[in-house]
Scaffold this active site. Structure first.
Site, PDB file in Angstrom:
ATOM      1  N   SER A  52      -8.996   2.686  -5.091  1.00 20.72           N
ATOM      2  CA  SER A  52      -7.816   3.537  -4.940  1.00 20.72           C
ATOM      3  C   SER A  52      -7.802   4.598  -6.031  1.00 20.72           C
ATOM      4  O   SER A  52      -8.096   4.309  -7.205  1.00 20.72           O
ATOM      5  CB  SER A  52      -6.535   2.705  -5.015  1.00 20.72           C
ATOM      6  OG  SER A  52      -6.463   1.828  -3.921  1.00 20.72           O
ATOM      7  N   GLU A  92      -2.636   6.947  -5.232  1.00 22.08           N
ATOM      8  CA  GLU A  92      -2.470   6.939  -6.688  1.00 22.08           C
ATOM      9  C   GLU A  92      -1.376   5.968  -7.137  1.00 22.08           C
ATOM     10  O   GLU A  92      -0.343   5.829  -6.493  1.00 22.08           O
ATOM     11  CB  GLU A  92      -2.113   8.360  -7.143  1.00 22.08           C
ATOM     12  CG  GLU A  92      -1.916   8.537  -8.619  1.00 22.08           C
ATOM     13  CD  GLU A  92      -3.222   8.606  -9.387  1.00 22.08           C
ATOM     14  OE1 GLU A  92      -3.320   7.932 -10.430  1.00 22.08           O
ATOM     15  OE2 GLU A  92      -4.127   9.354  -8.958  1.00 22.08           O
ATOM     16  N   ASP A 126       3.095  -3.250  -5.576  1.00 23.91           N
ATOM     17  CA  ASP A 126       1.873  -2.663  -5.023  1.00 23.91           C
ATOM     18  C   ASP A 126       2.149  -2.184  -3.599  1.00 23.91           C
ATOM     19  O   ASP A 126       2.435  -2.986  -2.719  1.00 23.91           O
ATOM     20  CB  ASP A 126       0.748  -3.703  -5.021  1.00 23.91           C
ATOM     21  CG  ASP A 126      -0.632  -3.103  -4.749  1.00 23.91           C
ATOM     22  OD1 ASP A 126      -0.697  -1.977  -4.206  1.00 23.91           O
ATOM     23  OD2 ASP A 126      -1.636  -3.764  -5.073  1.00 23.91           O
ATOM     24  N   ARG A 128      -0.049  -0.250  -1.817  1.00 24.22           N
ATOM     25  CA  ARG A 128      -1.292   0.212  -1.195  1.00 24.22           C
ATOM     26  C   ARG A 128      -1.474  -0.369   0.213  1.00 24.22           C
ATOM     27  O   ARG A 128      -1.065  -1.484   0.493  1.00 24.22           O
ATOM     28  CB  ARG A 128      -2.490  -0.155  -2.070  1.00 24.22           C
ATOM     29  CG  ARG A 128      -2.566   0.678  -3.326  1.00 24.22           C
ATOM     30  CD  ARG A 128      -3.719   0.260  -4.202  1.00 24.22           C
ATOM     31  NE  ARG A 128      -3.521  -1.092  -4.749  1.00 24.22           N
ATOM     32  CZ  ARG A 128      -4.383  -1.684  -5.566  1.00 24.22           C
ATOM     33  NH1 ARG A 128      -5.504  -1.062  -5.907  1.00 24.22           N
ATOM     34  NH2 ARG A 128      -4.139  -2.904  -6.027  1.00 24.22           N
TER      35      ARG A 128
END
Length: 201
Positions: A52, A92, A126, A128
């Site tokens: 990532s 990010e 998180d 992601r």
């Protein structure tokens, strides 16, 4: 989330000449890339890293994390193997974005760990999403991965997408005095698998 392939080109690096593949999320316009080396479509398990984006670590040489060191180590290992793939996902700060990441850094400077800082800003620890990986790898005709990661959650997320992870390969590098708490939080709150045996190649 759907991604479309855009273009591919050579990408000379200090470790070898990779092929750079560009992809675009059709719904959002967000851009991701894959770097490949050698024949990745043979059907054999491919050495892989799902990385990532970390502008501060990857490009600005930050010692607050191990991201830049992991990125370089992964590319070196792929080059040594002669065949491999690195997916570089534009998410990010575990998905909160660059400016919010700087805000999180400010909170960390005041004593918060990475999880606490994200939560104080109103985010999950998180955010992601690895959904695009399946389509990117399908385009590259990669079906089986030898995944370089210390993160069992990433292994589970990719497996849930239907990808076959035949092996998890530790990627422990970049430990320094500035990121000891960061790495400890990864172990304690995210379940990362790390030990004293580090590969600083």
């Amino acid at each position: 989330m759907s991604v479309g392939f855009v273009a591919a080109s050579n990408l000379p690096t200090p470790w070898g000449v990779f092929t750079l593949h560009g992809f675009e999320e059709l719904e959002t316009g967000k851009e991701h890339v894959a770097l490949t080396l050698g024949n990745v479509s043979s059907g054999r398990p491919v050495l892989a890293r799902v990385h990532s984006e970390c502008l501060t670590g990857d490009s600005l040489f930050s010692l607050r994390c191990d991201c830049g060191s992991q990125l370089q180590s992964a590319l070196k290992k792929i080059a040594a193997e002669g065949v491999g793939v690195l997916l570089y996902l534009r998410q990010e700060g575990r998905g909160i974005g660059l400016l919010n990441k700087i805000r999180a850094y400010q909170l960390q400077d005041a004593g918060a760990d990475t999880v606490e800082a994200n939560e104080q800003l109103g985010f999950d620890a998180d955010l992601r999403d690895y959904t695009v990986c399946k389509q990117m790898l399908a385009h590259l005709q990669i079906k089986k991965l030898k995944l370089m990661t210390n993160n069992p959650v990433k292994v589970k997320a990719l497996t849930k997408l239907g990808l076959e992870i035949v092996e998890r390969i530790p990627l422990q590098t970049g430990v320094n005095a500035h990121n000891v708490k960061y790495l400890a939080t990864k172990v304690e709150k995210f379940g990362h698998i790390m030990n004293d045996a580090r590969d600083d190649s």
